[in-house]
Design an enzyme around this catalytic site. Structure first.
Site, PDB file in Angstrom:
ATOM      1  N   HIS A 116       8.131  15.022 -51.420  1.00 41.22           N
ATOM      2  CA  HIS A 116       8.991  14.504 -50.357  1.00 41.22           C
ATOM      3  C   HIS A 116       9.624  15.712 -49.662  1.00 41.22           C
ATOM      4  CE1 HIS A 116       9.166  10.719 -53.009  1.00 41.22           C
ATOM      5  NE2 HIS A 116       8.355  10.493 -51.988  1.00 41.22           N
ATOM      6  N   GLU A 130      13.408  17.106 -49.969  1.00 40.80           N
ATOM      7  CA  GLU A 130      14.008  17.313 -51.296  1.00 40.80           C
ATOM      8  C   GLU A 130      13.998  18.804 -51.601  1.00 40.80           C
ATOM      9  OE1 GLU A 130      12.797  12.801 -52.601  1.00 40.80           O
ATOM     10  OE2 GLU A 130      12.037  14.451 -53.826  1.00 40.80           O
ATOM     11  N   HIS A 157      11.695  16.482 -58.017  1.00 42.92           N
ATOM     12  CA  HIS A 157      12.268  15.748 -56.887  1.00 42.92           C
ATOM     13  C   HIS A 157      13.790  15.820 -56.936  1.00 42.92           C
ATOM     14  CE1 HIS A 157       8.701  13.185 -55.657  1.00 42.92           C
ATOM     15  NE2 HIS A 157       8.271  13.745 -56.776  1.00 42.92           N
ATOM     16  N   GLU A 166      13.795  13.846 -61.515  1.00 46.95           N
ATOM     17  CA  GLU A 166      14.805  13.685 -60.460  1.00 46.95           C
ATOM     18  C   GLU A 166      15.994  14.538 -60.879  1.00 46.95           C
ATOM     19  OE1 GLU A 166      14.444  12.130 -57.700  1.00 46.95           O
ATOM     20  OE2 GLU A 166      12.730  10.774 -58.006  1.00 46.95           O
TER      21      GLU A 166
HETATM   22 ZN   LIG Z   1      11.180  12.461 -54.160  1.00 43.16          ZN
END
Ligand SMILES: [Zn+2]
Length: 354
Positions: free
Chosen positions: A71, A74, A168, A232
């Site tokens: 992404h 990020e 991420h 994350e």
């Molecule tokens: Zn992500």
């Protein structure tokens, strides 16, 4: 095209500076393959923009994939990986394993967007070419990243240690600041060694998936037979606004892993972790879909029974079970796509292996 980092880095500059992020953002869509050897004897094969395979001179037993920027907005993991790779390429950090570095979506990074057209992390395990679709950068990129991972693992003998850490940051803050999605293993045990390593990275909360997915980490686990994780590591912020001290544990442990320093991990103890499973996946059915809680509500927030969490056309989505918590809510997804997961606590007694 100039990248958002305001520097043009060509292949010659990369060899001198080790600035693989700057290089990838200077040629965001494609760069012809080339290779070189660093002063420390590391063979650097650049397979394309954002894709580099690093092989040290000495023999190795581990094949590690580090990916970031799947992404594009990020940024903290992108900065972390960029610095780590630069330190390897310039001889600051020794490398004692094979390493595949992936900067997932360079054009989206340049645009400071999560994605250009398609969410890259919904396109793996062949989803890039399933059903009716319009071709997009992300679809061809997902196919290329799959090929890169398989090429990386299949160009050495089988039976070596394989891991893929896909880094991420989340759109929202989180009750548990750092957490991992542990992809569905089809009944195979969860790895205590991996849980211990990730705990040392500051990740002690795991969402244990019970179904196949279109994520990169599930592809890694199922197709590439690697220990695969979506990590994350905090909340999305623009370049330059990340507090990198919040990523220090993860940075330290990745550097130890790659340079072959003893990891010195604590023994596995379930009590040190929070484990969750998905109770429900909420897909957006109408354009009227809306979330019924504030934008700053954090991932893993629990609500009382009966609370209305979302409205979708005429339907209401409410809390049905005590302990149900929300994760990854995002009303801004395409029709039919996942707009939120509801999760509940679980334990993993008897379901782990050393
Ligand atoms: Zn992500």
């Amino acid at each position: 095209m100039t990248s958002i980092l305001n520097r043009q880095v060509n292949a010659t500059d990369l060899v001198q500076s080790g600035d693989f992020l700057g290089f990838s953002l200077s040629f965001p869509e494609h760069h012809p393959a080339f290779d070189y050897v660093t002063e420390q004897g590391i063979r650097v094969e650049v397979w394309d923009s954002g894709i580099a395979c690093l092989t040290p001179a000495q023999s190795t037993t581990q094949d590690i994939v580090l990916s970031c920027g799947i992404h594009g907005n990020e940024t903290a993991p992108i900065e972390l990986v960029a610095k780590l790779v630069q330190d390897i390429l310039t001889g600051v950090l020794p490398l004692t394993c094979r390493l595949l570095v992936l900067i997932g979506n360079p054009p989206a990074i340049n645009a400071a967007k999560r994605e250009l057209v398609d969410n890259l992390n919904r396109l793996f395990s062949g989803h890039h070419s399933k059903g009716d679709f319009t071709p997009s950068w992300e679809r061809s990129r997902a196919a290329l990243l799959e090929q890169a991972v398989l090429r990386f693992y299949q160009s050495v003998e089988e039976g070596r240690h394989r891991a893929l850490y896909d880094l991420h940051t989340a759109i929202r803050g989180s009750v548990h600041e750092k957490f991992a999605v542990y992809p569905f293993l089809h009944g195979e045990p969860w790895s205590e060694a991996q849980l211990r390593f990730l705990a040392a990275c500051g990740v002690n909360t795991f969402l244990l998936m019970q179904t196949p997915a279109s994520t990169f980490s599930y592809f890694a686990a199922q197709t590439a037979k690697a220990h695969g994780f979506t990590l994350e590591l905090g909340k999305v912020r623009p370049f330059g606004q990340n507090d990198m001290s919040r990523f220090a544990e993860c940075d330290t442990m990745l550097r130890k892993l790659l340079s072959g320093v003893g990891l010195d991990l604590a023994p596995f103890a379930e009590i040190a972790f929070h484990f969750f499973v998905v109770s429900r996946s909420i897909n957006k059915q109408t354009e009227q879909f809306k979330l019924c809680f504030a934008n700053d509500i954090e991932n893993f927030t629990q609500f009382p029974l009966g609370t209305v969490l979302a409205e979708d056309g005429g339907a209401q989505i409410t809390v049905d079970e005590v302990g149900e918590a929300i994760i990854f809510p995002n009303a801004n997804v395409a029709l039919g796509q996942r707009a939120m997961l509801l999760v509940k606590p679980t334990d993993i007694r008897g379901q782990t292996a050393p």
